[in-house]
Design an enzyme around this catalytic site. Structure first.
Site, PDB file in Angstrom:
ATOM      1  N   CYS A   2      13.555 -16.094  39.885  1.00 16.73           N
ATOM      2  CA  CYS A   2      14.755 -16.333  39.086  1.00 16.73           C
ATOM      3  C   CYS A   2      14.289 -16.776  37.709  1.00 16.73           C
ATOM      4  O   CYS A   2      13.128 -17.126  37.519  1.00 16.73           O
ATOM      5  CB  CYS A   2      15.597 -17.438  39.701  1.00 16.73           C
ATOM      6  SG  CYS A   2      16.070 -17.090  41.400  1.00 16.73           S
ATOM      7  N   ARG A  27      13.772 -11.301  35.492  1.00 11.94           N
ATOM      8  CA  ARG A  27      13.315 -12.096  36.637  1.00 11.94           C
ATOM      9  C   ARG A  27      14.321 -12.107  37.784  1.00 11.94           C
ATOM     10  O   ARG A  27      14.043 -12.654  38.852  1.00 11.94           O
ATOM     11  CB  ARG A  27      13.055 -13.540  36.192  1.00 11.94           C
ATOM     12  CG  ARG A  27      12.031 -13.664  35.101  1.00 11.94           C
ATOM     13  CD  ARG A  27      11.845 -15.105  34.737  1.00 11.94           C
ATOM     14  NE  ARG A  27      11.195 -15.828  35.812  1.00 11.94           N
ATOM     15  CZ  ARG A  27       9.888 -15.898  35.992  1.00 11.94           C
ATOM     16  NH1 ARG A  27       9.088 -15.286  35.156  1.00 11.94           N
ATOM     17  NH2 ARG A  27       9.377 -16.562  36.988  1.00 11.94           N
ATOM     18  N   TRP A  71      17.790 -14.124  41.455  1.00  9.99           N
ATOM     19  CA  TRP A  71      17.367 -13.068  42.394  1.00  9.99           C
ATOM     20  C   TRP A  71      17.524 -13.695  43.766  1.00  9.99           C
ATOM     21  O   TRP A  71      16.757 -14.586  44.138  1.00  9.99           O
ATOM     22  CB  TRP A  71      15.915 -12.680  42.118  1.00  9.99           C
ATOM     23  CG  TRP A  71      15.449 -11.499  42.910  1.00  9.99           C
ATOM     24  CD1 TRP A  71      15.577 -10.176  42.584  1.00  9.99           C
ATOM     25  CD2 TRP A  71      14.740 -11.526  44.158  1.00  9.99           C
ATOM     26  NE1 TRP A  71      15.013  -9.386  43.552  1.00  9.99           N
ATOM     27  CE2 TRP A  71      14.498 -10.186  44.527  1.00  9.99           C
ATOM     28  CE3 TRP A  71      14.308 -12.540  45.018  1.00  9.99           C
ATOM     29  CZ2 TRP A  71      13.825  -9.837  45.708  1.00  9.99           C
ATOM     30  CZ3 TRP A  71      13.641 -12.194  46.187  1.00  9.99           C
ATOM     31  CH2 TRP A  71      13.403 -10.845  46.519  1.00  9.99           C
ATOM     32  N   ASN A  97      13.962 -22.255  40.347  1.00 13.58           N
ATOM     33  CA  ASN A  97      13.278 -20.997  40.659  1.00 13.58           C
ATOM     34  C   ASN A  97      12.219 -21.327  41.695  1.00 13.58           C
ATOM     35  O   ASN A  97      11.356 -22.167  41.443  1.00 13.58           O
ATOM     36  CB  ASN A  97      12.629 -20.420  39.399  1.00 13.58           C
ATOM     37  CG  ASN A  97      11.686 -19.267  39.724  1.00 13.58           C
ATOM     38  OD1 ASN A  97      11.915 -18.533  40.680  1.00 13.58           O
ATOM     39  ND2 ASN A  97      10.636 -19.118  38.928  1.00 13.58           N
ATOM     40  N   GLY A  98      12.298 -20.678  42.856  1.00 10.61           N
ATOM     41  CA  GLY A  98      11.307 -20.949  43.905  1.00 10.61           C
ATOM     42  C   GLY A  98      11.985 -20.940  45.255  1.00 10.61           C
ATOM     43  O   GLY A  98      13.096 -20.413  45.408  1.00 10.61           O
ATOM     44  N   GLU A 467       0.941   5.315  42.938  1.00  6.11           N
ATOM     45  CA  GLU A 467       1.624   4.699  41.801  1.00  6.11           C
ATOM     46  C   GLU A 467       2.771   5.586  41.308  1.00  6.11           C
ATOM     47  O   GLU A 467       3.855   5.098  40.976  1.00  6.11           O
ATOM     48  CB  GLU A 467       0.600   4.411  40.687  1.00  6.11           C
ATOM     49  CG  GLU A 467       1.158   3.848  39.405  1.00  6.11           C
ATOM     50  CD  GLU A 467       1.938   2.530  39.568  1.00  6.11           C
ATOM     51  OE1 GLU A 467       1.909   1.922  40.640  1.00  6.11           O
ATOM     52  OE2 GLU A 467       2.618   2.152  38.596  1.00  6.11           O
ATOM     53  N   LYS A 471       6.604   4.312  41.246  1.00  8.59           N
ATOM     54  CA  LYS A 471       7.394   4.292  40.011  1.00  8.59           C
ATOM     55  C   LYS A 471       8.683   5.080  40.221  1.00  8.59           C
ATOM     56  O   LYS A 471       9.751   4.642  39.840  1.00  8.59           O
ATOM     57  CB  LYS A 471       6.550   4.926  38.896  1.00  8.59           C
ATOM     58  CG  LYS A 471       6.571   4.292  37.577  1.00  8.59           C
ATOM     59  CD  LYS A 471       5.820   3.032  37.327  1.00  8.59           C
ATOM     60  CE  LYS A 471       5.966   1.924  38.282  1.00  8.59           C
ATOM     61  NZ  LYS A 471       4.985   0.864  38.129  1.00  8.59           N
ATOM     62  N   GLU A 474      11.163   3.207  42.640  1.00  7.42           N
ATOM     63  CA  GLU A 474      11.752   1.944  42.200  1.00  7.42           C
ATOM     64  C   GLU A 474      12.791   2.110  41.094  1.00  7.42           C
ATOM     65  O   GLU A 474      13.732   1.341  41.029  1.00  7.42           O
ATOM     66  CB  GLU A 474      10.683   0.899  41.831  1.00  7.42           C
ATOM     67  CG  GLU A 474      10.073   0.990  40.465  1.00  7.42           C
ATOM     68  CD  GLU A 474       9.106  -0.172  40.168  1.00  7.42           C
ATOM     69  OE1 GLU A 474       8.030   0.119  39.657  1.00  7.42           O
ATOM     70  OE2 GLU A 474       9.431  -1.338  40.419  1.00  7.42           O
ATOM     71  N   HIS A 490      -1.582  15.839  58.415  1.00 12.79           N
ATOM     72  CA  HIS A 490      -1.640  15.034  59.638  1.00 12.79           C
ATOM     73  C   HIS A 490      -0.289  14.387  59.943  1.00 12.79           C
ATOM     74  O   HIS A 490      -0.239  13.287  60.499  1.00 12.79           O
ATOM     75  CB  HIS A 490      -2.722  13.953  59.499  1.00 12.79           C
ATOM     76  CG  HIS A 490      -4.101  14.518  59.368  1.00 12.79           C
ATOM     77  ND1 HIS A 490      -4.734  15.174  60.396  1.00 12.79           N
ATOM     78  CD2 HIS A 490      -4.952  14.572  58.312  1.00 12.79           C
ATOM     79  CE1 HIS A 490      -5.922  15.583  59.985  1.00 12.79           C
ATOM     80  NE2 HIS A 490      -6.076  15.244  58.717  1.00 12.79           N
ATOM     81  N   LYS A 589      10.949  -8.823  38.188  1.00 13.57           N
ATOM     82  CA  LYS A 589       9.669  -8.594  37.527  1.00 13.57           C
ATOM     83  C   LYS A 589       8.556  -9.399  38.172  1.00 13.57           C
ATOM     84  O   LYS A 589       7.444  -8.937  38.350  1.00 13.57           O
ATOM     85  CB  LYS A 589       9.803  -8.984  36.048  1.00 13.57           C
ATOM     86  CG  LYS A 589       8.564  -8.745  35.221  1.00 13.57           C
ATOM     87  CD  LYS A 589       8.348  -7.269  35.039  1.00 13.57           C
ATOM     88  CE  LYS A 589       7.074  -6.926  34.310  1.00 13.57           C
ATOM     89  NZ  LYS A 589       6.686  -5.532  34.565  1.00 13.57           N
TER      90      LYS A 589
HETATM   91  O1  M6R Z   1       2.755  -9.487  38.402  1.00  7.04           O
HETATM   92  P1  M6R Z   1       1.992  -8.698  39.417  1.00  7.04           P
HETATM   93  O2  M6R Z   1       1.109  -7.676  38.815  1.00  7.04           O
HETATM   94  O3  M6R Z   1       1.254  -9.577  40.392  1.00  7.04           O
HETATM   95  O4  M6R Z   1       3.116  -7.962  40.255  1.00  7.04           O
HETATM   96  C1  M6R Z   1       2.840  -7.260  41.433  1.00  7.04           C
HETATM   97  C2  M6R Z   1       3.989  -6.349  41.804  1.00  7.04           C
HETATM   98  O5  M6R Z   1       5.128  -7.104  42.104  1.00  7.04           O
HETATM   99  C3  M6R Z   1       4.344  -5.371  40.684  1.00  7.04           C
HETATM  100  O6  M6R Z   1       3.208  -4.653  40.294  1.00  7.04           O
HETATM  101  C4  M6R Z   1       5.422  -4.383  41.128  1.00  7.04           C
HETATM  102  O7  M6R Z   1       4.958  -3.580  42.157  1.00  7.04           O
HETATM  103  C5  M6R Z   1       5.843  -3.555  39.918  1.00  7.04           C
HETATM  104  N1  M6R Z   1       7.016  -4.109  39.342  1.00  7.04           N
HETATM  105  C6  M6R Z   1       6.092  -2.138  40.224  1.00  7.04           C
HETATM  106  O8  M6R Z   1       6.380  -1.421  39.064  1.00  7.04           O
END
Ligand code: M6R
Length: 594
Positions: A2, A27, A71, A97-98, A467, A471, A474, A490, A589
């Site tokens: 958050c 966040r 969040w 936040n936490g 990756e 991308k 998401e 497989h 994020k």
């Molecule tokens: O801040 P970080 O690199 O530790 O974050 C890890 C993942 O949460 C982050 O890479 C996430 O998978 C991305 N938002 C994807 O685009």
């Protein structure tokens, strides 16, 4: 997960809080709220975005306030679950936040003592605990409340009529912004950059008492000094600069990011990391750990280490390592985390340290928790990354790995100098990919018409397939899966057909021939193939339905240009599908919960 913010000064708090909150939405953004204090506390909150709150909120008068963008973890997004939360008297307000692990037990205990709750959140126990311990001294009450809490937190506490805010952190980030006769508190620097570039980072266990004119920090009851830092980047760096989305802006910044990142290291007198010790260590050599996109960088890193250093290396998901992973004392552990605040990664770092490993963090955020835990920190120079989808931070992580490993490469001198020269060319190669974005957008239009997409790569481009799929899923909400090309037959072959396109990454290394064979096998099952191919390679022209041409680069560096092409593919697919690109549903994020 958050975003929290606090303000105390000579301005009206409400507009300042809302301004800061809009920069913290990355966040979490399922609900938000503010509380402003004068003699009493007035709260306005709802399950809406900050822009809507700005329009809907009545004028709350006061020069002290706190705010939150959420969040959801405990309790669905709703008006009642949104922060700030109040105690029974309505005179103590808290944003958090936490996660409070023992909130259920505390809640039952507090209810037994006569407190009544209005939300399903874990956070609400905090104002009630403070109320319970409050006997005229808010700092003592906060300390006593925190002593009962097991969990992670960054909190800001405000008491009606008191000209100060109390902030505390444990395992969640927090900065204090310093202005003239005004102070700011926030989860992250970009939130307050409109107002100040002077910040103090609170450390774990710190309790800060903030007035308009002063900041006092205590740790274990004793006053401590926390130094002030000047932030070198500006609010423009953290804004869209004319791009439709942060993600597109951040993708376009990548040539600059690569240039800046390399320039600093190339001119450094010493290597940025001492790997000699790793060589001398008879134990397991190297372990890389991360989550999400950063984990994909770690997987690419594994190939780089194998190719250049020729030592044994493992790449692990931090979230798995925390339950099953083991590391030998003396292992060099390289942890990658853009935010430096990912809970799973931080926990893994602590475990690694306990096991006697040397922990190196590669992170993008100065002063982040990861940088405090690590024995050594290497900062990537991507600048603030706002879009939830990681793009430039991933490329900056790859640059760090290339540069570190090249500094210790066990390869002959002529190959080393040709690799170093090629590395310097990467900004212009990435620019070429960006210049081809209209073609990629056309391919994205086509892809947007499907529901399921496979990505396949081999060798060092296998993580790139992972990756590319991450991308796409998401931000466009299409179902996408990344596969090692050799694995498709497989199992996933059962799903192939005219409605299941495959994005194939073709590299000019020893995987070239088997990838072309895989494409032929896929075409025999009538799946549309979109191939990402280096310039001048016409081997799949006849086979593939569409082709995205990327510049020729040394195969070791091909993940860079291929990933940038796939970032654009995901971006334009999401745009075509009308998705909220920078703020995808259910994501945040910085994932500060395990
Ligand atoms: O801040 P970080 O690199 O530790 O974050 C890890 C993942 O949460 C982050 O890479 C996430 O998978 C991305 N938002 C994807 O685009």
């Amino acid at each position: 997960m958050c975003g929290i913010v606090g303000y105390i000064g000579d301005k009206q708090a409400q507009p300042v809080l809302l301004d800061c909150l809009s920069l913290l939405e990355y966040r979490g953004y399922d609900s938000c709220g503010i509380a402003v204090s004068s003699r009493s506390i007035e709260v306005y909150k709802d399950a809406i975005r900050v822009a809507a709150l700005k329009k809907a909120a009545p004028k709350l008068s006061g020069k002290i306030g706190i705010g939150h963008t959420r969040w959801a973890t405990h309790g669905a997004p709703s008006q009642l679950n949104a922060h700030p939360h109040l105690d029974c008297t309505g005179r103590i307000a808290v944003v958090h936040n936490g996660i409070i692990n023992n909130y259920q037990q505390l809640r039952e205990q507090l209810i037994g003592e006569g407190h009544s709750f209005t939300s399903e959140t874990d956070t609400e126990v905090i104002p009630h605990l403070i109320e319970k311990h409050y006997q005229g001294d808010i700092i003592k009450a906060v300390e006593a409340a925190l002593a009962e809490i097991d969990g992670s937190y960054a909190i800001i506490v405000m008491v009606a009529g008191e000209p100060r805010l109390v902030a505390a952190r444990k395992d969640s980030p927090m900065v204090i912004g310093i202005g003239d006769r005004e102070k700011f508190i926030a989860s992250d620097v970009p939130a307050i950059l409109n107002f100040t570039n002077r910040v103090i980072y609170l450390e774990d266990g710190d309790i800060g008492v903030i007035t308009a004119d002063s900041v006092k920090v205590k740790q274990h009851q004793a006053e401590v000094t926390r130094t002030e830092n000047k932030i070198s980047w500006t609010i423009e760096d953290a804004q869209k600069s004319g791009y439709e989305h942060f993600m597109l802006k951040e993708i376009h910044e990548q040539p600059r990011v690569i240039r800046d990142t390399l320039a600093g290291w190339m001119s450094a007198p010493e290597p940025i990391l001492d790997l000699e010790a790793v060589r001398d260590n008879g134990a397991e050599a190297m372990l890389m750990l991360a989550c999400g996109t950063s984990y994909h960088a770690a997987l690419v890193g594994k190939y780089i280490v194998q190719e250049l250093l020729k030592i044994p290396v493992r790449a692990e998901l931090a979230s798995e390592f925390n339950y099953y992973g083991q590391a030998l004392a003396g292992t060099m552990a390289i942890v990658l985390t853009q935010s430096g605040e990912t809970a799973d990664t931080l926990r893994a770092m602590k475990r690694l340290k306990e096991a006697g490993c040397r922990v190196v963090a590669i992170t993008n955020v100065v002063g982040s928790t990861a940088s405090r835990i690590a024995d050594q920190t290497i900062y990537t120079r991507a600048g603030p990354e706002i879009s939830v989808a990681a793009t430039k931070s991933f490329i900056a992580q790859l640059m760090a790995l290339y540069w570190i490993m090249l500094s210790y490469a066990k390869i002959d001198a002529s190959r080393l100098s040709s690799l170093t020269a090629e590395l310097r060319q990467l900004p212009s190669k990435v620019q070429e990919v960006l210049d081809n974005q209209d073609r990629i957008a056309e391919c994205a239009k086509y892809l947007a018409g499907f529901k399921d997409v496979f990505f396949m790569g081999r060798g060092i481009n296998y993580p790139v397939a992972l990756e590319g799929a991450l991308k796409l899923k998401e931000i466009s909400y299409l179902h996408a899966e990344g596969y090692a090309a050799g694995e498709l037959k497989h199992g996933p072959f059962a799903l192939l057909g005219s409605k299941t396109p495959v994005v194939a990454i073709v590299a000019q290394d020893n995987t070239h021939e088997p990838i072309v064979t895989s494409i032929k096998e896929i075409k025999a099952r009538h799946s549309p193939v979109l191939a990402v191919v280096p310039e001048g390679d016409d081997s799949v022209e006849e086979l593939a339905d569409s082709v995205i041409v990327v510049p020729q680069v040394e195969p070791l560096f091909s993940p860079v240009v291929n990933t940038v092409a796939l970032q654009l593919l995901a971006y334009y697919t999401a745009l075509q599908r009308g998705c909220p690109i920078d703020f995808p549903r259910n994501l945040a994020k910085s994932v500060t919960v395990e």
